[in-house]
Design a protein around this motif. Structure first.
Motif, mmCIF file in Angstrom:
data_model
loop_
_atom_site.group_PDB
_atom_site.id
_atom_site.type_symbol
_atom_site.label_atom_id
_atom_site.label_comp_id
_atom_site.label_asym_id
_atom_site.label_seq_id
_atom_site.Cartn_x
_atom_site.Cartn_y
_atom_site.Cartn_z
ATOM 1 N N GLY A 203 16.512 0.390 9.774
ATOM 2 C CA GLY A 203 17.819 -0.216 10.001
ATOM 3 C C GLY A 203 17.819 -1.101 11.242
ATOM 4 O O GLY A 203 16.879 -1.100 12.022
ATOM 5 N N THR A 204 18.898 -1.847 11.431
ATOM 6 C CA THR A 204 18.941 -2.841 12.508
ATOM 7 C C THR A 204 19.294 -2.230 13.861
ATOM 8 O O THR A 204 19.543 -1.040 13.968
ATOM 9 C CB THR A 204 19.970 -3.927 12.179
ATOM 10 O OG1 THR A 204 21.238 -3.301 12.018
ATOM 11 C CG2 THR A 204 19.601 -4.682 10.925
ATOM 12 N N ALA A 205 19.326 -3.079 14.867
ATOM 13 C CA ALA A 205 19.716 -2.782 16.252
ATOM 14 C C ALA A 205 18.609 -2.141 17.075
ATOM 15 O O ALA A 205 18.876 -1.466 18.060
ATOM 16 C CB ALA A 205 20.980 -1.937 16.321
ATOM 17 N N TRP A 206 17.341 -2.350 16.725
ATOM 18 C CA TRP A 206 16.222 -1.845 17.523
ATOM 19 C C TRP A 206 15.879 -2.840 18.620
ATOM 20 O O TRP A 206 16.023 -4.049 18.454
ATOM 21 C CB TRP A 206 14.989 -1.615 16.647
ATOM 22 C CG TRP A 206 15.123 -0.395 15.803
ATOM 23 C CD1 TRP A 206 15.585 -0.345 14.518
ATOM 24 C CD2 TRP A 206 14.812 0.945 16.170
ATOM 25 N NE1 TRP A 206 15.589 0.950 14.080
ATOM 26 C CE2 TRP A 206 15.110 1.766 15.066
ATOM 27 C CE3 TRP A 206 14.315 1.535 17.326
ATOM 28 C CZ2 TRP A 206 14.925 3.140 15.084
ATOM 29 C CZ3 TRP A 206 14.125 2.910 17.339
ATOM 30 C CH2 TRP A 206 14.433 3.692 16.236
ATOM 31 N N HIS A 207 15.406 -2.324 19.755
ATOM 32 C CA HIS A 207 14.977 -3.131 20.891
ATOM 33 C C HIS A 207 13.589 -2.669 21.295
ATOM 34 O O HIS A 207 13.284 -1.473 21.260
ATOM 35 C CB HIS A 207 15.936 -2.974 22.072
ATOM 36 C CG HIS A 207 17.347 -3.317 21.723
ATOM 37 N ND1 HIS A 207 17.813 -4.608 21.738
ATOM 38 C CD2 HIS A 207 18.385 -2.551 21.331
ATOM 39 C CE1 HIS A 207 19.076 -4.615 21.379
ATOM 40 N NE2 HIS A 207 19.453 -3.373 21.124
ATOM 41 N N VAL A 208 12.741 -3.626 21.686
ATOM 42 C CA VAL A 208 11.362 -3.312 22.077
ATOM 43 C C VAL A 208 11.014 -4.086 23.335
ATOM 44 O O VAL A 208 11.252 -5.290 23.412
ATOM 45 C CB VAL A 208 10.363 -3.684 20.950
ATOM 46 C CG1 VAL A 208 8.940 -3.366 21.360
ATOM 47 C CG2 VAL A 208 10.713 -2.963 19.647
ATOM 48 N N VAL A 209 10.443 -3.371 24.308
ATOM 49 C CA VAL A 209 9.939 -3.990 25.527
ATOM 50 C C VAL A 209 8.470 -3.623 25.636
ATOM 51 O O VAL A 209 8.107 -2.451 25.510
ATOM 52 C CB VAL A 209 10.696 -3.500 26.780
ATOM 53 C CG1 VAL A 209 10.091 -4.071 28.040
ATOM 54 C CG2 VAL A 209 12.166 -3.840 26.675
ATOM 55 N N VAL A 210 7.622 -4.643 25.857
ATOM 56 C CA VAL A 210 6.184 -4.437 26.006
ATOM 57 C C VAL A 210 5.749 -5.101 27.296
ATOM 58 O O VAL A 210 6.106 -6.251 27.556
ATOM 59 C CB VAL A 210 5.396 -5.059 24.819
ATOM 60 C CG1 VAL A 210 3.909 -4.916 25.027
ATOM 61 C CG2 VAL A 210 5.817 -4.428 23.508
ATOM 62 N N ASN B 246 4.955 -11.663 21.225
ATOM 63 C CA ASN B 246 4.825 -11.640 19.767
ATOM 64 C C ASN B 246 4.615 -10.223 19.246
ATOM 65 O O ASN B 246 5.116 -9.876 18.173
ATOM 66 C CB ASN B 246 3.682 -12.548 19.315
ATOM 67 C CG ASN B 246 4.043 -14.015 19.430
ATOM 68 O OD1 ASN B 246 5.201 -14.372 19.561
ATOM 69 N ND2 ASN B 246 3.039 -14.876 19.391
ATOM 70 N N ALA B 247 3.890 -9.401 19.989
ATOM 71 C CA ALA B 247 3.688 -8.009 19.584
ATOM 72 C C ALA B 247 5.029 -7.271 19.571
ATOM 73 O O ALA B 247 5.331 -6.534 18.625
ATOM 74 C CB ALA B 247 2.703 -7.326 20.519
ATOM 75 N N ALA B 248 5.842 -7.474 20.601
ATOM 76 C CA ALA B 248 7.155 -6.827 20.661
ATOM 77 C C ALA B 248 8.046 -7.291 19.516
ATOM 78 O O ALA B 248 8.759 -6.485 18.907
ATOM 79 C CB ALA B 248 7.823 -7.120 21.997
ATOM 80 N N LYS B 249 8.007 -8.572 19.209
ATOM 81 C CA LYS B 249 8.815 -9.107 18.104
ATOM 82 C C LYS B 249 8.385 -8.507 16.775
ATOM 83 O O LYS B 249 9.230 -8.142 15.952
ATOM 84 C CB LYS B 249 8.719 -10.623 18.065
ATOM 85 C CG LYS B 249 9.555 -11.237 16.948
ATOM 86 C CD LYS B 249 9.936 -12.643 17.238
ATOM 87 C CE LYS B 249 10.703 -13.304 16.134
ATOM 88 N NZ LYS B 249 11.833 -12.569 15.602
ATOM 89 N N LEU B 250 7.084 -8.372 16.560
ATOM 90 C CA LEU B 250 6.581 -7.791 15.318
ATOM 91 C C LEU B 250 7.013 -6.324 15.194
ATOM 92 O O LEU B 250 7.462 -5.892 14.128
ATOM 93 C CB LEU B 250 5.061 -7.897 15.245
ATOM 94 C CG LEU B 250 4.407 -7.310 14.000
ATOM 95 C CD1 LEU B 250 4.900 -8.009 12.738
ATOM 96 C CD2 LEU B 250 2.897 -7.395 14.093
ATOM 97 N N VAL B 251 6.923 -5.571 16.279
ATOM 98 C CA VAL B 251 7.351 -4.170 16.252
ATOM 99 C C VAL B 251 8.845 -4.077 15.984
ATOM 100 O O VAL B 251 9.299 -3.276 15.157
ATOM 101 C CB VAL B 251 6.988 -3.450 17.570
ATOM 102 C CG1 VAL B 251 7.599 -2.058 17.611
ATOM 103 C CG2 VAL B 251 5.479 -3.364 17.739
ATOM 104 N N LYS B 252 9.647 -4.912 16.652
ATOM 105 C CA LYS B 252 11.099 -4.901 16.451
ATOM 106 C C LYS B 252 11.454 -5.223 15.006
ATOM 107 O O LYS B 252 12.262 -4.519 14.383
ATOM 108 C CB LYS B 252 11.778 -5.899 17.390
ATOM 109 C CG LYS B 252 13.304 -5.835 17.323
ATOM 110 C CD LYS B 252 13.902 -7.212 17.248
ATOM 111 C CE LYS B 252 15.403 -7.266 17.212
ATOM 112 N NZ LYS B 252 16.091 -6.423 16.267
ATOM 113 N N ASP B 253 10.855 -6.267 14.457
ATOM 114 C CA ASP B 253 11.133 -6.641 13.068
ATOM 115 C C ASP B 253 10.726 -5.530 12.099
ATOM 116 O O ASP B 253 11.445 -5.244 11.135
ATOM 117 C CB ASP B 253 10.413 -7.945 12.714
ATOM 118 C CG ASP B 253 10.985 -9.150 13.444
ATOM 119 O OD1 ASP B 253 12.114 -9.060 13.977
ATOM 120 O OD2 ASP B 253 10.284 -10.188 13.502
ATOM 121 N N SER B 254 9.589 -4.890 12.366
ATOM 122 C CA SER B 254 9.130 -3.797 11.506
ATOM 123 C C SER B 254 10.074 -2.601 11.581
ATOM 124 O O SER B 254 10.395 -1.978 10.560
ATOM 125 C CB SER B 254 7.723 -3.362 11.905
ATOM 126 O OG SER B 254 6.810 -4.425 11.773
#
Length: 106
Positions: A67-74, A53-61
């Motif tokens: 802009g779009t196309a960001w990826h986050v791995v935690v 959920n933390a990664a999803k929140l960071v990605k959405d932010s």
């Protein structure tokens, strides 16, 4: 009773000692880097034990702000190799051993 108070104090000190970030690699502009670190810190405070959920929140932010196309791995103990857009990558540790990799795909 005194031992319980000392244990609580020790736990508070541990939380304070590990609530900072260590940036291992970035090519982001300074303003973007500071905002990404702040987004990570707020996400980890909100979702203390849920990395997904933390990664999803960071990605959405990041998607909304830059802009779009960001990826986050935690997570802990992972390796990576990514192709990313120039000046759009951050790899850092937060709270001791929690690693975060943020990048924008080409």
């Amino acid at each position: 009773m005194a031992e319980n108070g000392e244990a609580d104090q020790e736990q508070v000190v541990k939380k304070l000692a590990y609530n900072f970030s260590i940036v291992r690699h970035t090519d982001m502009p300074e303003e973007m880097k500071e905002e990404a670190i702040a987004m990570c810190a707020s996400a980890f405070e909100k979702f203390d034990n849920n990395n997904e959920n933390a990664a999803k929140l960071v990605k959405d932010s990041m998607d909304k702000r830059f802009g779009t196309a960001w990826h986050v791995v935690v997570g802990e103990g992972f390796g990576f190799g990514v192709t990313h857009e120039a000046k759009h990558m951050l790899y850092m540790f937060y709270g001791g051993s929690l690693a975060v990799c943020i990048w924008k795909c080409c």
